[in-house]
Each structure stands twice: as C-alpha cells, then as structure tokens.
Scaffold this motif. Structure first.
Motif, PDB file in Angstrom:
ATOM      1  N   VAL A 136      38.208   2.640  -9.509  1.00  0.00           N
ATOM      2  CA  VAL A 136      38.055   1.710  -8.394  1.00  0.00           C
ATOM      3  C   VAL A 136      36.583   1.566  -8.020  1.00  0.00           C
ATOM      4  CG1 VAL A 136      38.482   1.432  -5.925  1.00  0.00           C
ATOM      5  CG2 VAL A 136      40.360   1.991  -7.444  1.00  0.00           C
ATOM      6  N   ALA A 137      35.855   2.683  -7.956  1.00  0.00           N
ATOM      7  CA  ALA A 137      34.432   2.628  -7.624  1.00  0.00           C
ATOM      8  C   ALA A 137      33.662   1.813  -8.648  1.00  0.00           C
ATOM      9  CB  ALA A 137      33.864   4.048  -7.536  1.00  0.00           C
ATOM     10  N   ARG A 138      33.977   2.009  -9.921  1.00  0.00           N
ATOM     11  CA  ARG A 138      33.285   1.255 -10.980  1.00  0.00           C
ATOM     12  C   ARG A 138      33.629  -0.227 -10.902  1.00  0.00           C
ATOM     13  NH1 ARG A 138      34.638   4.404 -14.429  1.00  0.00           N
ATOM     14  NH2 ARG A 138      36.555   3.405 -15.183  1.00  0.00           N
ATOM     15  N   GLN A 139      34.903  -0.552 -10.708  1.00  0.00           N
ATOM     16  CA  GLN A 139      35.331  -1.948 -10.639  1.00  0.00           C
ATOM     17  C   GLN A 139      34.712  -2.659  -9.446  1.00  0.00           C
ATOM     18  OE1 GLN A 139      39.586  -2.432 -10.489  1.00  0.00           O
ATOM     19  NE2 GLN A 139      39.459  -4.492  -9.666  1.00  0.00           N
ATOM     20  N   LEU A 140      34.731  -2.012  -8.274  1.00  0.00           N
ATOM     21  CA  LEU A 140      34.200  -2.627  -7.067  1.00  0.00           C
ATOM     22  C   LEU A 140      32.694  -2.846  -7.176  1.00  0.00           C
ATOM     23  CD1 LEU A 140      35.585  -3.472  -4.402  1.00  0.00           C
ATOM     24  CD2 LEU A 140      34.760  -1.340  -3.406  1.00  0.00           C
ATOM     25  N   THR A 141      31.995  -1.863  -7.703  1.00  0.00           N
ATOM     26  CA  THR A 141      30.538  -1.958  -7.823  1.00  0.00           C
ATOM     27  C   THR A 141      30.129  -3.037  -8.807  1.00  0.00           C
ATOM     28  OG1 THR A 141      30.327   0.395  -7.294  1.00  0.00           O
ATOM     29  CG2 THR A 141      28.458  -0.669  -8.357  1.00  0.00           C
ATOM     30  N   GLU A 142      30.772  -3.059  -9.964  1.00  0.00           N
ATOM     31  CA  GLU A 142      30.415  -4.062 -10.969  1.00  0.00           C
ATOM     32  C   GLU A 142      30.702  -5.467 -10.461  1.00  0.00           C
ATOM     33  OE1 GLU A 142      32.507  -3.052 -14.501  1.00  0.00           O
ATOM     34  OE2 GLU A 142      31.167  -1.379 -15.011  1.00  0.00           O
ATOM     35  N   GLY A 143      31.827  -5.627  -9.759  1.00  0.00           N
ATOM     36  CA  GLY A 143      32.150  -6.952  -9.231  1.00  0.00           C
ATOM     37  C   GLY A 143      31.100  -7.451  -8.253  1.00  0.00           C
ATOM     38  N   LEU A 144      30.600  -6.562  -7.365  1.00  0.00           N
ATOM     39  CA  LEU A 144      29.611  -6.973  -6.375  1.00  0.00           C
ATOM     40  C   LEU A 144      28.246  -7.202  -6.993  1.00  0.00           C
ATOM     41  CD1 LEU A 144      28.767  -7.466  -3.455  1.00  0.00           C
ATOM     42  CD2 LEU A 144      28.408  -5.002  -3.217  1.00  0.00           C
ATOM     43  N   VAL A 145      27.780  -6.240  -7.790  1.00  0.00           N
ATOM     44  CA  VAL A 145      26.421  -6.327  -8.343  1.00  0.00           C
ATOM     45  C   VAL A 145      26.311  -7.477  -9.337  1.00  0.00           C
ATOM     46  CG1 VAL A 145      24.679  -5.130  -9.715  1.00  0.00           C
ATOM     47  CG2 VAL A 145      25.947  -3.891  -7.943  1.00  0.00           C
ATOM     48  N   LYS A 146      27.237  -7.549 -10.275  1.00  0.00           N
ATOM     49  CA  LYS A 146      27.148  -8.607 -11.278  1.00  0.00           C
ATOM     50  C   LYS A 146      27.417  -9.979 -10.674  1.00  0.00           C
ATOM     51  CE  LYS A 146      28.242  -5.596 -15.177  1.00  0.00           C
ATOM     52  NZ  LYS A 146      29.143  -5.338 -16.329  1.00  0.00           N
ATOM     53  N   PRO A 179      34.225  12.772  -1.969  1.00  0.00           N
ATOM     54  CA  PRO A 179      34.097  12.505  -3.420  1.00  0.00           C
ATOM     55  C   PRO A 179      34.086  11.021  -3.759  1.00  0.00           C
ATOM     56  CG  PRO A 179      35.693  14.255  -3.022  1.00  0.00           C
ATOM     57  CD  PRO A 179      35.369  13.671  -1.692  1.00  0.00           C
ATOM     58  N   LEU A 180      34.833  10.207  -3.026  1.00  0.00           N
ATOM     59  CA  LEU A 180      34.828   8.768  -3.276  1.00  0.00           C
ATOM     60  C   LEU A 180      33.465   8.177  -2.940  1.00  0.00           C
ATOM     61  CD1 LEU A 180      36.152   6.093  -3.974  1.00  0.00           C
ATOM     62  CD2 LEU A 180      37.119   6.026  -1.666  1.00  0.00           C
ATOM     63  N   ALA A 181      32.866   8.642  -1.835  1.00  0.00           N
ATOM     64  CA  ALA A 181      31.528   8.160  -1.482  1.00  0.00           C
ATOM     65  C   ALA A 181      30.520   8.495  -2.580  1.00  0.00           C
ATOM     66  CB  ALA A 181      31.088   8.762  -0.145  1.00  0.00           C
ATOM     67  N   GLN A 182      30.637   9.701  -3.145  1.00  0.00           N
ATOM     68  CA  GLN A 182      29.717  10.084  -4.218  1.00  0.00           C
ATOM     69  C   GLN A 182      29.947   9.239  -5.472  1.00  0.00           C
ATOM     70  OE1 GLN A 182      27.148  12.014  -3.992  1.00  0.00           O
ATOM     71  NE2 GLN A 182      26.598  11.699  -6.148  1.00  0.00           N
ATOM     72  N   LEU A 183      31.197   8.926  -5.773  1.00  0.00           N
ATOM     73  CA  LEU A 183      31.491   8.087  -6.932  1.00  0.00           C
ATOM     74  C   LEU A 183      30.917   6.683  -6.746  1.00  0.00           C
ATOM     75  CD1 LEU A 183      35.200   9.136  -7.591  1.00  0.00           C
ATOM     76  CD2 LEU A 183      33.261   9.521  -9.117  1.00  0.00           C
ATOM     77  N   LEU A 184      30.981   6.146  -5.533  1.00  0.00           N
ATOM     78  CA  LEU A 184      30.397   4.833  -5.267  1.00  0.00           C
ATOM     79  C   LEU A 184      28.875   4.871  -5.427  1.00  0.00           C
ATOM     80  CD1 LEU A 184      32.529   3.774  -2.157  1.00  0.00           C
ATOM     81  CD2 LEU A 184      32.550   2.680  -4.404  1.00  0.00           C
ATOM     82  N   ARG A 185      28.258   5.918  -4.948  1.00  0.00           N
ATOM     83  CA  ARG A 185      26.802   6.034  -5.085  1.00  0.00           C
ATOM     84  C   ARG A 185      26.402   6.161  -6.549  1.00  0.00           C
ATOM     85  NH1 ARG A 185      24.850  10.615  -0.934  1.00  0.00           N
ATOM     86  NH2 ARG A 185      22.815   9.802  -1.575  1.00  0.00           N
ATOM     87  N   THR A 186      27.177   6.919  -7.309  1.00  0.00           N
ATOM     88  CA  THR A 186      26.865   7.083  -8.736  1.00  0.00           C
ATOM     89  C   THR A 186      27.058   5.770  -9.492  1.00  0.00           C
ATOM     90  OG1 THR A 186      27.577   9.398  -8.617  1.00  0.00           O
ATOM     91  CG2 THR A 186      27.428   8.392 -10.800  1.00  0.00           C
ATOM     92  N   ILE A 206      21.763   2.958   0.046  1.00  0.00           N
ATOM     93  CA  ILE A 206      20.854   3.524   1.052  1.00  0.00           C
ATOM     94  C   ILE A 206      21.617   4.152   2.214  1.00  0.00           C
ATOM     95  CG2 ILE A 206      18.998   1.932   0.477  1.00  0.00           C
ATOM     96  CD1 ILE A 206      19.777   0.312   2.969  1.00  0.00           C
ATOM     97  N   GLU A 207      22.899   3.812   2.348  1.00  0.00           N
ATOM     98  CA  GLU A 207      23.710   4.433   3.383  1.00  0.00           C
ATOM     99  C   GLU A 207      25.176   4.340   2.992  1.00  0.00           C
ATOM    100  OE1 GLU A 207      24.414   6.714   5.432  1.00  0.00           O
ATOM    101  OE2 GLU A 207      23.005   6.106   7.012  1.00  0.00           O
ATOM    102  N   ALA A 208      25.894   5.437   3.233  1.00  0.00           N
ATOM    103  CA  ALA A 208      27.339   5.477   3.011  1.00  0.00           C
ATOM    104  C   ALA A 208      27.965   6.070   4.267  1.00  0.00           C
ATOM    105  CB  ALA A 208      27.693   6.307   1.788  1.00  0.00           C
ATOM    106  N   LEU A 209      28.805   5.306   4.924  1.00  0.00           N
ATOM    107  CA  LEU A 209      29.388   5.707   6.196  1.00  0.00           C
ATOM    108  C   LEU A 209      30.893   5.851   6.081  1.00  0.00           C
ATOM    109  CD1 LEU A 209      27.454   3.314   8.627  1.00  0.00           C
ATOM    110  CD2 LEU A 209      26.958   5.724   8.178  1.00  0.00           C
ATOM    111  N   CYS A 210      31.413   6.865   6.738  1.00  0.00           N
ATOM    112  CA  CYS A 210      32.854   7.020   6.893  1.00  0.00           C
ATOM    113  C   CYS A 210      33.207   6.686   8.338  1.00  0.00           C
ATOM    114  CB  CYS A 210      33.296   8.442   6.558  1.00  0.00           C
ATOM    115  SG  CYS A 210      35.064   8.747   6.853  1.00  0.00           S
TER     116      CYS A 210
END
Length: 471
Positions: free
Chosen positions: A32-42, A77-84, A94-98
């Motif tokens: 999910v982290a990979r899919q969400l990140t690639e969709g936004l960045v690309k 752990p999900l926040a770390q996966l998103l950052r990675t 630059i910021e990850a908030l829960c």
C-alpha cells in the motif's frame, strides 16, 4: 494520506494528494505504501512538477480498549514504510503525523518539548480562523470521516439478520438466472427497472418532506450530509424504511453483474444523481454478514456519483471503503486513482453519456444489426490512461478481454482450499470476461448447500493489486 509540497519561486504550495484507507492486515502495508507513493509522485511528475517534499498523515480512531497513543505506536511501522517508499523516489517526507482521538503525534520530531509523548491536542472543531470565515460566508461544516463512514457501513442491528435472510433467499432464486445466458439480460433489465422505481420512491419522499424541485448537484448536497449529521441520519433512516429487505437483496445481487453495474453508473448527473447516491448508500448499508464483499459495487457507485457531483471528500471515502471490501475491485481502483490524480470527471461522464446514446440507438435497430457498446470500466481505463494514471490500476484492457469464463465450482469439501469460508456462508464470485470480451456472470456459492456449501478460496482478500482482470 500523502500531500505533495512544491516550492515555486520561493512560495510554498500544496500539490496533489493521495488517500487510501489503512488496511487492517499489517502485511499489506508495504504494498500500500509503495502504491500510494508511486501514484502521487509519478502523477505529479507527469503534470510537470515533481514534489520537493511530502507530508504524511496517518488518521485512525482507537479500537475498543485501545488508547490514542497505542494507535500511534501501532501505526509507526506504516509511517516508516511511507518514508522509505518516498525516499526511494528521491522525495523526502519532511513530516509524518499520526492523528487519533483529537490528538496528534509527529514521527519525525524527537523533541519532547515540541512533541510530547502524550500527543498534542488539536483545536476544537470550528475554532480556527478558517472555520470562522467559512461560517461568516455561509458555508456549512461537513461531518467527520467517522460520520461519513457511518452512512456506508453495513448494519449491525437486529435488522441485519432479517436482511441476511433476504439475501440468502434471493440468491437461491436469482443466481441461477444470472448464470444462464438466456436469462441474464432479463435479470439485468429487471434489476435496473427496480432501481429506477426505488429512486423515484426516494425522490417522491424528498419532495413530500419539503424539498421539491431539487436536482443535480443541489440534490446531492441535500442528502449528502451538508445539512448536518442529524439531518443526514434522518434522511438515511427514511431511505431505509422505504427500501424493503427483498428489494435491497435483489439490487445488491443484481449489481454484481458488471454490465448491470456499468449501466447503473450512468445515473451520475441531473435529476438522477441525488436519488441514485441515496440508493447506493442504502444498498451499501445492507451488505451485512457474509455479504460484506458485495458492498464493493454500491460503494463504488456511491463514490462515482459523489465525485461526479463535486463531492470529492465523500467520493474518496466511499472508494476507499470499496477497496477495503474487495481490494481487487478494478472499477473502484480506477476511479480512486483518477480522483487522486485530479482528473476531471467530465471526461468519464462523456464516455458514459456516449455509451448510453449508442445503446439507445442500437435498441432501435434490428437485432441483426445492433451492436453492444464496450463496458464503461474499459472506457474508464482509457480515460485514466489518457490522463496519465499509472501503476497497477491501469492494466491493459486486452487483459480483461482475454479472461476465460469460469465454470461453477462444485460445492464439495473445502479441505484442499485453505482460506475458504466457513460452511453455510454465502457469496458470489466477481464477474470475469469471456473470450470474446463480453462480461461473464458471477459464479455463486449458494448458502445452505450442505457441509461444503458456500465455501470458496478468498484469493486476493487483503492483498492490493490482485485479480487484475476483474472490474
């Protein structure tokens, strides 16, 4: 949710956003982290502006017996996966908030003075300068995400048992007809006619309640919750009373056929939009018990009508819930990605309008010369591809057309099928396509077929990106 940040000429601004419900299974977080990140960045890169940075928001309310701080630790752990995942694409987080239970924590700030371990209280609703300005301008504050979800989640009351019994009874009579090529078209027509009757019933009830003449976007706003939570609850209760259990069951099962669902998606504007959205919400609430996966169809339709009517907030929530009900539901994934990519829904509306006109023209021709239009989900794929969407959601339409129709699986022992449902539960397979590209009906597992009845492998459940050929 991920929000892209841009810094053009020294002036910071927000860019695109990507949002998806947090999967309950932590094993799905990496994909999910990979899919969400690639969709936004690309997606941002295709629009000509690669984000300079990203802010991540992880929002979830505590479960029973869980504290907000425990939610924060569980989601770390999900926040770390998103950052990675963002770092792998050379875009820093630059910021990850829960955010949980009215408090927020930072996963990036190590200072206890700035970010205490117990979290920082959020401002009371409606106390910000922006909220005051919105009130002065006459804008109404929308409900929370929890209140949005409450309008779409299945019943958990005593009435849920009655609805489940109706679903079991209707499935025994309706599924065999859907499986027969000769009667499948008749079932589709009956389903759409019934939906039209219920929509007229809802519209008449709204007029009787004192809101005559409302249409289009205004009709959607009148029943979407903008009038307040209490007004939305009253409207939903009225709709529930107007929809008997057997009619709801017939519509839920009928919409599992892809062609029927695609034609229902054409009720997206004008006088049809408001009653249609109310109907899809009501049907989503009726997908109780073992029929939870069936909610993907009405939730996707609700998300599409909301987005088409300009309500992106409800659209994103409904589409995320549809993916939660069935992670491999391609129609929901395409709409969800198109909405996150910032595409104009008008391009999709044009495709659906054309299909409606073409079908009306074909019905006026002799049977030997009439042609069948392509499914709207494939038209949607073309629109998303043209808009630049990427990732696993934009699979080639030829893959859909190449799917072979599957035979009904016998209701024998489930010993060799790990992950199958317990004995006695009900469900249907998602429709696949035949060799000639036409949609095949769903393959059922009927309730009450004996010791092995109602069992099937839950392939793709909880795994994003599976069942690519399904729409």
């Amino acid at each position: 949710m991920l929000a892209a940040l841009h810094d053009r000429d020294g002036r910071g601004r927000f860019g695109g956003r990507a949002r998806l419900g947090i999967p309950g299974n932590a094993d799905d977080w990496a994909s999910v982290a990979r899919q969400l990140t690639e969709g936004l960045v690309k997606g941002s890169e295709r629009r000509g502006a690669l984000p300079e940075s990203i802010v991540a928001f992880l929002c979830q309310d505590p479960k029973d017996g869980e504290s907000a701080r425990e939610v924060m630790e569980r989601l770390r752990p999900l926040a770390q996966l998103l950052r990675t995942a963002c770092g792998a694409l050379d875009v820093p987080v630059i910021e990850a908030l829960c955010i949980s239970d009215g408090r927020f924590w930072s996963y990036c700030c190590p200072s206890a003075q700035c970010c205490p371990s117990d979290g920082t209280p959020m401002g009371l609703p409606g106390t910000s300068v922006l909220a005051a300005a919105a009130t002065y301008a006459g804008l109404q504050i929308r409900g929370s995400l929890r209140e949005f979800r409450a309008r779409l989640i299945p019943w958990e009351t005593a009435a849920a048992l009655e609805q489940e019994s109706a679903l079991n009874a209707v499935s025994m009579a309706l599924i065999p007809r859907i499986l027969e090529d000769e009667s499948r078209t008749v079932v589709a027509t009956e389903t759409l006619d019934l939906a039209h009757r219920v929509m007229r019933r809802f519209a008449d009830a709204t007029s009787t309640a004192g809101a005559p003449g409302v249409s289009g976007v205004s009709a959607v706003s009148a029943v979407s919750g903008a009038a307040g939570v209490s007004g939305a609850l009253a409207a939903d209760l009225r709709d529930d009373e107007l929809l008997p259990h057997d009619e709801a069951a017939t519509l839920i099962l009928g919409l599992q056929d892809r062609t029927t669902r695609d034609r229902a998606a054409e009720w997206m504007e004008g006088d049809e939009a408001g009653p249609a959205l109310r109907l899809w919400r009501a049907l989503a609430r009726r997908c109780v018990g073992p029929y939870g996966e069936h909610a993907a169809a009405p939730l996707t339709l609700a998300g599409w009508v909301a987005w088409s009517s300009g309500d992106e907030l409800e659209a994103r929530e409904a589409l995320a819930m549809a993916l939660g009900a069935d992670p491999g539901y391609l129609f929901a994934r395409l709409l969800h990605q198109a909405c996150n990519e910032g595409l104009d829904p008008e391009s999709i509306r044009r495709c659906l309008r054309k299909e409606r006109v073409d079908r009306a023209g074909a019905e006026m021709l002799p049977a030997s010369t009439a042609s069948v239009s392509s499914p709207s989900s494939e038209a949607l794929e073309s629109v998303v591809d043209a808009g630049g969407a990427s990732g696993p959601a934009s699979t080639p339409s030829t893959r859909v057309a190449s799917r072979r129709r599957r035979k009904p699986r016998s209701t024998g022992s489930a010993e060799s099928r790990p992950g199958s449902r317990p004995s006695g539960t009900a469900g249907t397979r998602r429709p696949r396509s035949t060799a000639d590209g036409s949609p095949a009906p769903e393959v059922p597992t009927r309730p009450g077929d004996g010791a092995g009845g109602g069992t099937r492998s839950r392939r793709g459940a909880g795994r994003h990106g599976t069942k690519q050929g399904e729409t």
